[in-house]
Design an enzyme around this catalytic site. Structure first.
Site, PDB file in Angstrom:
ATOM      1  N   SER A   1       0.746  -1.319  -0.063  1.00  0.00           N
ATOM      2  CA  SER A   1       0.046  -0.135  -0.068  1.00  0.00           C
ATOM      3  C   SER A   1       0.766   1.485   0.027  1.00  0.00           C
ATOM      4  O   SER A   1       2.027   1.096   0.540  1.00  0.00           O
ATOM      5  CB  SER A   1      -0.856   0.027   1.179  1.00  0.00           C
ATOM      6  OG  SER A   1      -1.397   1.109   1.568  1.00  0.00           O
TER       7      SER A   1
ATOM      8  N   TYR B   1      -1.547  -0.480  10.992  1.00  0.00           N
ATOM      9  CA  TYR B   1      -2.009  -1.322   9.747  1.00  0.00           C
ATOM     10  C   TYR B   1      -0.682  -0.836   8.677  1.00  0.00           C
ATOM     11  O   TYR B   1      -0.231  -1.872   7.994  1.00  0.00           O
ATOM     12  CB  TYR B   1      -3.416  -0.725   9.051  1.00  0.00           C
ATOM     13  CG  TYR B   1      -3.219  -0.928   7.592  1.00  0.00           C
ATOM     14  CD1 TYR B   1      -3.227   0.184   6.747  1.00  0.00           C
ATOM     15  CD2 TYR B   1      -3.596  -2.102   7.069  1.00  0.00           C
ATOM     16  CE1 TYR B   1      -3.018  -0.065   5.440  1.00  0.00           C
ATOM     17  CE2 TYR B   1      -3.554  -2.252   5.619  1.00  0.00           C
ATOM     18  CZ  TYR B   1      -3.085  -1.339   4.943  1.00  0.00           C
ATOM     19  OH  TYR B   1      -3.237  -1.498   3.412  1.00  0.00           O
TER      20      TYR B   1
ATOM     21  N   LYS C   1       2.402  -3.617   6.614  1.00  0.00           N
ATOM     22  CA  LYS C   1       2.624  -3.648   5.243  1.00  0.00           C
ATOM     23  C   LYS C   1       4.134  -3.371   5.041  1.00  0.00           C
ATOM     24  O   LYS C   1       5.028  -3.758   4.286  1.00  0.00           O
ATOM     25  CB  LYS C   1       1.930  -2.359   4.504  1.00  0.00           C
ATOM     26  CG  LYS C   1       0.475  -2.661   4.384  1.00  0.00           C
ATOM     27  CD  LYS C   1       0.093  -4.021   3.541  1.00  0.00           C
ATOM     28  CE  LYS C   1      -1.246  -4.286   3.183  1.00  0.00           C
ATOM     29  NZ  LYS C   1      -1.594  -5.343   2.763  1.00  0.00           N
TER      30      LYS C   1
HETATM   31  C1  WQD Z   1      -9.237   9.843   0.783  1.00  0.00           C
HETATM   32  C2  WQD Z   1      -9.230  11.297   0.948  1.00  0.00           C
HETATM   33  C3  WQD Z   1      -9.781  11.738   3.470  1.00  0.00           C
HETATM   34  C4  WQD Z   1     -13.674   9.953   3.673  1.00  0.00           C
HETATM   35  C5  WQD Z   1      -6.725   4.888   2.914  1.00  0.00           C
HETATM   36  C6  WQD Z   1      -5.949   3.939   3.803  1.00  0.00           C
HETATM   37  C7  WQD Z   1      -4.653   3.278   2.819  1.00  0.00           C
HETATM   38  C8  WQD Z   1      -5.442   2.766   1.773  1.00  0.00           C
HETATM   39  C9  WQD Z   1      -6.290   3.434   1.008  1.00  0.00           C
HETATM   40  C10 WQD Z   1      -5.408   0.389   2.312  1.00  0.00           C
HETATM   41  C11 WQD Z   1      -8.690  11.686   2.586  1.00  0.00           C
HETATM   42  C12 WQD Z   1     -11.128  12.427   2.527  1.00  0.00           C
HETATM   43  C13 WQD Z   1     -12.314  10.404   3.355  1.00  0.00           C
HETATM   44  C14 WQD Z   1     -14.659  11.012   4.256  1.00  0.00           C
HETATM   45  C15 WQD Z   1     -13.145  12.625   3.245  1.00  0.00           C
HETATM   46  N1  WQD Z   1      -5.903   1.597   2.263  1.00  0.00           N
HETATM   47  N2  WQD Z   1     -12.103  11.889   3.132  1.00  0.00           N
HETATM   48  N3  WQD Z   1     -14.132  12.462   3.729  1.00  0.00           N
HETATM   49  O1  WQD Z   1      -6.710   7.887   3.631  1.00  0.00           O
HETATM   50  O2  WQD Z   1      -5.923   8.014   1.095  1.00  0.00           O
HETATM   51  O3  WQD Z   1      -6.208   5.840   2.044  1.00  0.00           O
HETATM   52  O4  WQD Z   1      -7.494   3.883   1.925  1.00  0.00           O
HETATM   53  O5  WQD Z   1      -4.261   0.067   2.079  1.00  0.00           O
HETATM   54  O6  WQD Z   1      -4.027   2.822   3.478  1.00  0.00           O
HETATM   55  O7  WQD Z   1      -5.039   5.014   4.698  1.00  0.00           O
HETATM   56  O8  WQD Z   1      -8.081   7.185   1.278  1.00  0.00           O
HETATM   57  O9  WQD Z   1     -10.624   7.123   0.962  1.00  0.00           O
HETATM   58  O10 WQD Z   1      -9.964   7.177   3.195  1.00  0.00           O
HETATM   59  O11 WQD Z   1      -9.520   9.205   2.083  1.00  0.00           O
HETATM   60  O12 WQD Z   1     -13.121  14.184   3.420  1.00  0.00           O
HETATM   61  O13 WQD Z   1     -15.716  10.759   4.460  1.00  0.00           O
HETATM   62  O14 WQD Z   1     -10.916  11.607   1.361  1.00  0.00           O
HETATM   63  O15 WQD Z   1      -9.505  12.870   4.329  1.00  0.00           O
HETATM   64  O16 WQD Z   1      -8.029  13.092   2.205  1.00  0.00           O
HETATM   65  P1  WQD Z   1      -6.733   7.327   2.085  1.00  0.00           P
HETATM   66  P2  WQD Z   1      -9.767   7.517   1.879  1.00  0.00           P
END
Ligand code: WQD
Length: 339
Positions: free
Chosen positions: A126, A150, A154
């Site tokens: 990841s 987590y 990885k």
């Molecule tokens: C993306 C952006 C949030 C939800 C995560 C894991 C990573 C990987 C992929 C496994 C961020 C914003 C989100 C919401 C928002 N998983 N957001 N409102 O954090 O880049 O990665 O998923 O490997 O390990 O950390 O993805 O989709 O959670 O967030 O504003 O209700 O959307 O702050 O900027 P992220 P995400």
């Protein structure tokens, strides 16, 4: 010759799309899953997409004995390993649950492979291992770190794989660092399960669009980015899937050792870009509210995909419009997932 490919976590969001891509490319995928974060009801759907019966193995990778027994009679040519827990927040509350499953589970799998002389391994890693990268787009040789258990599983898994490859020169091990997979299969019959209140942006937006959640909270709009919201490298799940078969082909062409590749588009989009693209693709005007920053979020995360483009002969081909259209088509057609 690589033909029979074990896909652990093969009933999950990413695993199922990999299974479909393997079938399309003439491989014989075997689905291993304990259904702790997926539904067995996907299997007949996946068989319809693959136009064939799939071999299903319901095993928990923490069950070493069952894993060894499976390998005894399975004649596996390669393993694609996705079975892992992946909720960042839960990993902070229950680190040992994550270390037991993600680390001990990996070691059990590698020991079973060693016992039965299976030499080809692709690992689901990841972009989280890059933390708050100083250089964006992020190349694979960027410093790696982890801000939560987590992410540490990885990171540690990649170190375990590097050591294992060093100990046996006949091994071929590739770790693929996923950026932000979204979208769904063109059939709109498989996709990310709409279970509970999603952590991730796209599934959360879909629940708002389905009327199951009142509005989207935008976690922070005062970051040092053009519109103040975080930037991520969203990539179509079909591109993630084809990245795995591309890595398999690299191994089949004689690659030995250990290497890592980014699976990303190289294009970053902000939270508001995603909201606007979703509105365009779905015709739904999403209610959106500004909210406080989410702990652990980094302002920008975007892949430098050059190494994978060149060495895996792979390049992401779907754009943001298709990611949103295909993702919404799945949620709209199956608002309750596999029933
Ligand atoms: C993306 C952006 C949030 C939800 C995560 C894991 C990573 C990987 C992929 C496994 C961020 C914003 C989100 C919401 C928002 N998983 N957001 N409102 O954090 O880049 O990665 O998923 O490997 O390990 O950390 O993805 O989709 O959670 O967030 O504003 O209700 O959307 O702050 O900027 P992220 P995400």
């Amino acid at each position: 010759m690589i033909k029979r490919v074990l896909v652990t976590g093969g009933a999950g969001f990413i695993g199922s799309h990999i299974v479909a891509d393997l079938c399309e490319k003439g491989y014989e995928p075997i689905v291993l899953d304990n259904f702790s974060n997926s539904s067995p009801k996907i299997i007949p759907v996946l068989e319809k997409i693959c136009s064939k019966k799939l071999e299903l193995v319901q095993i928990d990778i923490k069950d070493k004995e069952k894993l060894f027994n499976f390998f005894k009679s399975a004649s596996v040519d390669a393993v694609i390993h996705l079975a892992a827990y992946k909720a960042v927040g839960e990993s902070v509350e229950k680190p040992l649950k994550y270390y037991e499953n993600n680390i001990s589970g990996l070691v059990n799998l590698l020991l079973a492979m060693q016992e039965h002389k299976v030499k080809n391994f692709i690992f689901s890693s990841s972009a989280t291992v890059y933390g708050d990268a100083k250089v964006v787009p992020i190349p694979e040789n960027s410093p790696i770190s982890a801000a939560n258990p987590y992410g540490r599983t990885k990171l540690m898994s990649e170190e375990i794989l590097k050591d294992t490859a060093f100990s046996d020169k006949d091994l071929s091990i590739i770790a693929l660092r996923y950026f932000n997979p979204i979208g769904a299969h063109k059939s709109a019959d498989i996709g990310e399960l709409p279970s509970g209140i999603p952590n991730n942006l796209f599934p959360y937006i879909a629940q708002v669009a389905l009327g199951k959640l009142p509005h989207l909270n935008v976690f922070g709009n005062d970051y040092d980015t053009p519109d103040g919201t975080c930037i991520r490298d969203y990539i179509h799940i079909l591109d993630i899937a084809s990245g795995h078969t591309a890595a398999l082909e690299k191994i089949a062409s004689g690659f030995k050792g250990f290497d890592v590749y980014n699976l990303g588009t190289g294009i970053g989009y902000s939270v508001l870009d995603i909201v606007n693209a979703f509105k365009k693709a779905s015709g739904i005007d999403l209610p959106v509210k500004p909210a406080a920053r989410r702990a652990g979020d980094v302002p920008r995360s975007c892949a430098n995909p050059d190494k994978a483009n060149k060495e895996l002969n792979w390049k992401a081909k779907y754009n943001l419009e298709e990611m949103c259209k295909d993702g919404w088509a799945w949620y709209k057609k199956h608002p309750e997932g596999f029933v």
